[in-house]
Design an enzyme around this catalytic site. Structure first.
Site, PDB file in Angstrom:
ATOM      1  N   ARG A 162      53.705  -2.383   8.150  1.00  0.00           N
ATOM      2  CA  ARG A 162      53.158  -3.544   8.868  1.00  0.00           C
ATOM      3  C   ARG A 162      53.363  -4.838   8.056  1.00  0.00           C
ATOM      4  O   ARG A 162      52.544  -5.746   8.079  1.00  0.00           O
ATOM      5  CB  ARG A 162      51.668  -3.372   9.170  1.00  0.00           C
ATOM      6  N   SER A 237      45.840  -2.094  16.901  1.00  0.00           N
ATOM      7  CA  SER A 237      45.060  -1.862  15.677  1.00  0.00           C
ATOM      8  C   SER A 237      44.637  -3.203  15.107  1.00  0.00           C
ATOM      9  O   SER A 237      45.496  -4.042  14.823  1.00  0.00           O
ATOM     10  CB  SER A 237      45.908  -1.158  14.622  1.00  0.00           C
ATOM     11  N   GLU A 333      44.986  -6.308  10.354  1.00  0.00           N
ATOM     12  CA  GLU A 333      46.433  -6.238  10.560  1.00  0.00           C
ATOM     13  C   GLU A 333      46.871  -7.440  11.389  1.00  0.00           C
ATOM     14  O   GLU A 333      47.987  -7.932  11.260  1.00  0.00           O
ATOM     15  CB  GLU A 333      46.754  -4.939  11.310  1.00  0.00           C
TER      16      GLU A 333
HETATM   17  N1  EPU Z   1      40.605   8.700  13.835  1.00  0.00           N
HETATM   18  C1  EPU Z   1      39.247   8.869  13.923  1.00  0.00           C
HETATM   19  N2  EPU Z   1      38.534   8.006  14.692  1.00  0.00           N
HETATM   20  C2  EPU Z   1      39.115   7.001  15.385  1.00  0.00           C
HETATM   21  C3  EPU Z   1      40.507   6.793  15.285  1.00  0.00           C
HETATM   22  C4  EPU Z   1      41.245   7.668  14.492  1.00  0.00           C
HETATM   23  O1  EPU Z   1      38.691   9.786  13.329  1.00  0.00           O
HETATM   24  O2  EPU Z   1      38.391   6.276  16.069  1.00  0.00           O
HETATM   25  C5  EPU Z   1      41.408   9.651  13.067  1.00  0.00           C
HETATM   26  C6  EPU Z   1      42.211  10.557  14.008  1.00  0.00           C
HETATM   27  O3  EPU Z   1      41.481  11.666  14.416  1.00  0.00           O
HETATM   28  C7  EPU Z   1      43.391  10.959  13.171  1.00  0.00           C
HETATM   29  C8  EPU Z   1      43.604   9.736  12.283  1.00  0.00           C
HETATM   30  O4  EPU Z   1      42.389   9.009  12.308  1.00  0.00           O
HETATM   31  O5  EPU Z   1      43.072  12.041  12.350  1.00  0.00           O
HETATM   32  C9  EPU Z   1      44.778   8.897  12.715  1.00  0.00           C
HETATM   33  O6  EPU Z   1      44.572   8.416  14.043  1.00  0.00           O
HETATM   34  P1  EPU Z   1      45.800   7.979  14.998  1.00  0.00           P
HETATM   35  O7  EPU Z   1      46.787   9.083  15.086  1.00  0.00           O
HETATM   36  O8  EPU Z   1      45.211   7.468  16.255  1.00  0.00           O
HETATM   37  O9  EPU Z   1      46.543   6.842  14.210  1.00  0.00           O
HETATM   38  P2  EPU Z   1      46.019   5.596  13.361  1.00  0.00           P
HETATM   39  O10 EPU Z   1      46.381   5.819  11.944  1.00  0.00           O
HETATM   40  O11 EPU Z   1      44.595   5.327  13.684  1.00  0.00           O
HETATM   41  C10 EPU Z   1      48.283   4.288  13.524  1.00  0.00           C
HETATM   42  C11 EPU Z   1      48.776   2.910  13.908  1.00  0.00           C
HETATM   43  C12 EPU Z   1      48.814   2.759  15.436  1.00  0.00           C
HETATM   44  C13 EPU Z   1      49.754   3.816  15.983  1.00  0.00           C
HETATM   45  C14 EPU Z   1      49.246   5.200  15.547  1.00  0.00           C
HETATM   46  C15 EPU Z   1      50.187   6.297  15.933  1.00  0.00           C
HETATM   47  C16 EPU Z   1      48.114   1.454  12.078  1.00  0.00           C
HETATM   48  C17 EPU Z   1      47.231   0.347  11.640  1.00  0.00           C
HETATM   49  N3  EPU Z   1      47.932   1.886  13.326  1.00  0.00           N
HETATM   50  O12 EPU Z   1      46.930   4.407  13.963  1.00  0.00           O
HETATM   51  O13 EPU Z   1      49.388   1.469  15.719  1.00  0.00           O
HETATM   52  O14 EPU Z   1      49.830   3.753  17.402  1.00  0.00           O
HETATM   53  O15 EPU Z   1      49.129   5.258  14.105  1.00  0.00           O
HETATM   54  O16 EPU Z   1      51.353   6.192  15.171  1.00  0.00           O
HETATM   55  O17 EPU Z   1      48.953   1.919  11.302  1.00  0.00           O
HETATM   56  C18 EPU Z   1      49.018  -0.804  16.287  1.00  0.00           C
HETATM   57  O18 EPU Z   1      49.552  -1.081  15.225  1.00  0.00           O
HETATM   58  O19 EPU Z   1      48.600  -1.674  17.086  1.00  0.00           O
HETATM   59  C19 EPU Z   1      48.820   0.616  16.628  1.00  0.00           C
HETATM   60  C20 EPU Z   1      48.150   0.989  17.716  1.00  0.00           C
END
Ligand code: EPU
Length: 338
Positions: A162, A237, A333
């Protein structure tokens, strides 16, 4: 070029914050952009693309230049690869859908990310194991000072998680006018390893997915988890996932053995901010019209008339609570524009 006065930006930022631009102009080609940048009577200028990665806190006392140039051209191809130059004002998701219709692979995991193509390199957008930088070749950008056009190679862009040159040293100095991608025409390199994609494909009984199947799976996952900015204002995010050192991680995981994490390198670990925020009890909470999304705690939302100040206040409350509980600093972000 028509310059509007006291123009509401509500429909020009995906958070749907109702602030005004003192002056506003939409430009549809590079010459118009140069002309607008040259206007001496408006010394302060602010560049606006798709408005999908910003939180507008106050009215903008400047000439807001909305970059809205369209078009895409295949600049070279052979039987395996294709290079496509896309104008900055093209909507990212519409462009991704077009590449899939043509049978071009590489962007399918980044389906349904809001925003425009020209601002996608600024934060090196990414999702489900793929980042923009993976298929990025170069981009052209105008220097805001001397109006010279410069080509930026992948190296020049200094992409990180990012992050890019345009968000650090080059911040506010350039306007990206087009981006070139290299995509595959066959033997696509599919990225289906990300848990949620695997599950979605299994659910649909797809064993040998096409790029279209992956795009559909991503669209379905995102539709289930992330709010549609057309219905509820948001910027995806709001926070980055924090990266901590190995010793911090060892300490953290001893106390929180069930916490999810990604190993970034031998010495660095990424902790999902969504998990940290949920543990602090914020998931689904609403404070007036500002809130934390019910299905993904990383996303802050504007239910209707929240101000940028209110969303920012909520973000600060969350940052403090996460630090108090875990000793980990999370950072926005999105670009906070004050
Ligand atoms: N999780 C929770 N609670 C929540 C959200 C997530 O416990 O409310 C846990 C999930 O269970 C999982 C982990 O956190 O174990 C990761 O969650 P997720 O797969 O949803 O991905 P993320 O790391 O929260 C990132 C990106 C997203 C992207 C997803 C999928 C960043 C800041 N965000 O989210 O990007 O869609 O991975 O690749 O890196 C964006 O940048 O706008 C965005 C949506």
């Amino acid at each position: 070029m028509q310059i509007k006065k006291d123009f509401s930006l509500k429909n020009f930022n995906t958070f749907g914050i109702d602030v005004k631009a003192r002056f506003f102009v939409a430009v549809t080609n590079v010459q118009e952009l140069k002309n607008a940048l040259e206007l001496k009577e408006y010394p302060e200028k602010f560049i606006l693309g798709g408005g999908s990665n910003m939180l507008l806190v106050n009215d903008i006392n400047a000439l807001v230049i909305h970059v809205n140039n369209k078009g895409k051209t295949i600049i070279s191809e052979n039987d395996k690869h294709v290079k496509i130059k896309v104008m900055a004002g093209e909507n990212w998701h519409q462009f991704v859908l077009w590449t899939i219709e043509q049978g071009f692979g590489g962007l399918e995991n980044m389906s349904l990310i809001p925003g425009n193509t020209g601002t996608a390199p600024v934060q090196n957008i990414g999702a489900y194991g793929v980042e923009l930088k993976d298929s990025f070749v170069c981009c052209e950008a105008i220097n805001r000072e001397n109006l010279e056009v410069r080509e930026f190679s992948k190296e020049d862009c200094k992409f990180g998680y990012r992050e890019s040159f345009f968000k650090s040293e080059g911040k506010d100095a350039f306007v990206i006018t087009n981006v070139t991608f290299a995509l595959t025409k066959r033997d696509h390199k599919l990225h289906t390893g990300y848990g949620a994609i695997e599950e979605e494909l299994q659910m649909q009984h797809i064993v040998d997915p096409s790029i279209k199947d992956i795009s559909n799976a991503v669209i379905s996952i995102r539709n289930n988890k992330l709010p549609d900015p057309k219905e509820i204002g948001n910027s995806g995010s709001f926070f980055k996932n924090p990266i901590i050192t190995k010793s911090e991680f060892e300490n953290f995981t001893k106390k929180h053995p069930t916490a999810p994490f990604y190993k970034v390198s031998e010495s660095a670990y990424k902790i999902p901010a969504g998990w940290l925020i949920e543990q602090c009890g914020f998931k689904g909470k609403r404070f007036g019209d500002a809130g934390v999304h019910t299905k993904q705690a990383l996303v802050l939302v504007n239910y209707d008339k929240a101000t940028g100040e209110e969303i920012l206040g909520l973000a600060h409350t969350i940052i403090k609570a996460v630090y108090a509980k875990f000793g980990i600093s999370i950072q926005p972000e999105v670009n906070v524009i004050k």
